[in-house]
Design an enzyme around this catalytic site. Structure first.
Site, short mmCIF file in Angstrom:
data_model
loop_
_atom_site.label_atom_id
_atom_site.label_comp_id
_atom_site.label_asym_id
_atom_site.label_seq_id
_atom_site.Cartn_x
_atom_site.Cartn_y
_atom_site.Cartn_z
N SER A 1 -0.85 7.32 -11.17
CA SER A 1 -2.03 6.87 -10.43
C SER A 1 -3.01 6.25 -11.43
CB SER A 1 -2.65 8.05 -9.67
OG SER A 1 -3.74 7.60 -8.88
N TYR B 1 -7.02 -1.30 -4.38
CA TYR B 1 -6.25 -0.63 -5.43
C TYR B 1 -6.70 0.81 -5.64
CZ TYR B 1 -4.52 0.46 -10.12
OH TYR B 1 -3.91 1.07 -11.20
N LYS C 1 -4.79 4.47 -4.88
CA LYS C 1 -4.47 5.42 -5.95
C LYS C 1 -5.05 6.80 -5.64
CE LYS C 1 -1.98 2.93 -8.72
NZ LYS C 1 -0.56 3.28 -8.94
#
Length: 226
Positions: A128, A145, A149
């Protein structure tokens, strides 16, 4: 020989990882859309599969290979990632979906098809980002994004709980900036303090040993403070 699967294996951290595992006598399944750099290595215990993890047919091909060739998966490293850097108001639903397809949905699907081959002591490691950590410094343009994560961190926590009685271990590493091609594409000119080889060495050792002391945890792997 023990078996390891690494996604996003054609460049950056993944490319370094598959070489580390191969040098240490692991049977490596390297998955990436572009497998040319992997095949050029010509390492006998690295098998490459060209696949887009967001595509069902490609996942089926991976499943068939695992069924026909692996009786057990000792380590699964979800390293493939997608990043879009756009102002929030310019992000489309399709942008969000494309990022989540790789960073979350593909992780779930590949884990699902691997479950029958993961045994007591097997270690699933998901890569991650510090951007997915609550309270960490956030950057404009990374709404899709960073939120993806964060989602995959929670997914791994849930899987650790769901499968705790099987002895399968699930952990997540939230990485800070690493000097990868993906970082350069998103932030041209930025110089990260850590090289892909340095981070791959850390992940390699964690994959081998982290499951003895951690399960369902997210570890922050960054030189900076959140």
């Amino acid at each position: 020989m023990k078996n390891v699967i690494v996604t996003g294996a054609s460049r950056g951290i993944g490319f370094e990882l598959i070489q580390l595992f191969a040098k240490n006598d692991y049977n490596v399944l390297a998955i990436s859309r572009n497998i040319d750099p992997i095949e050029k290595l010509q390492v006998k215990n690295i098998t490459s599969i060209s696949a887009d993890l967001s595509e069902a047919l490609d996942l089926e091909r991976i499943s068939t290979y695992i069924k026909d060739n692996l009786n057990q998966i000792d380590i699964l490293i979800h390293n493939a990632g997608a990043l879009i850097n756009k102002p929030f108001t310019e992000l489309s639903s399709e942008d969000f979906i494309n990022v989540y397809k790789v960073n979350v949905f593909a992780v779930a699907e590949l884990t699902k098809l691997s479950i029958p081959y993961l045994k007591k002591g097997s270690h699933v490691v998901t890569i991650s980002s510090m951007g997915g950590i609550q309270g960490s410094l956030k950057f404009p343009g990374l709404a899709a994004y960073s939120s993806s994560k964060g989602a995959v961190i929670t997914l791994m926590e849930l899987l650790a709980e769901e499968y705790k009685d099987t002895g399968i271990v699930f952990n997540t590493l939230a990485l800070g900036a690493v000097q990868t091609e993906m970082l350069q594409e998103a932030f041209p000119g930025y110089e990260a303090p850590v090289t892909p080889a340095q981070m791959a060495d850390y992940i390699y050792n964690f994959a081998l040993n982290g499951n003895t002391v951690y399960n369902g945890k997210v570890l922050q792997v960054s030189l900076s403070t959140p």
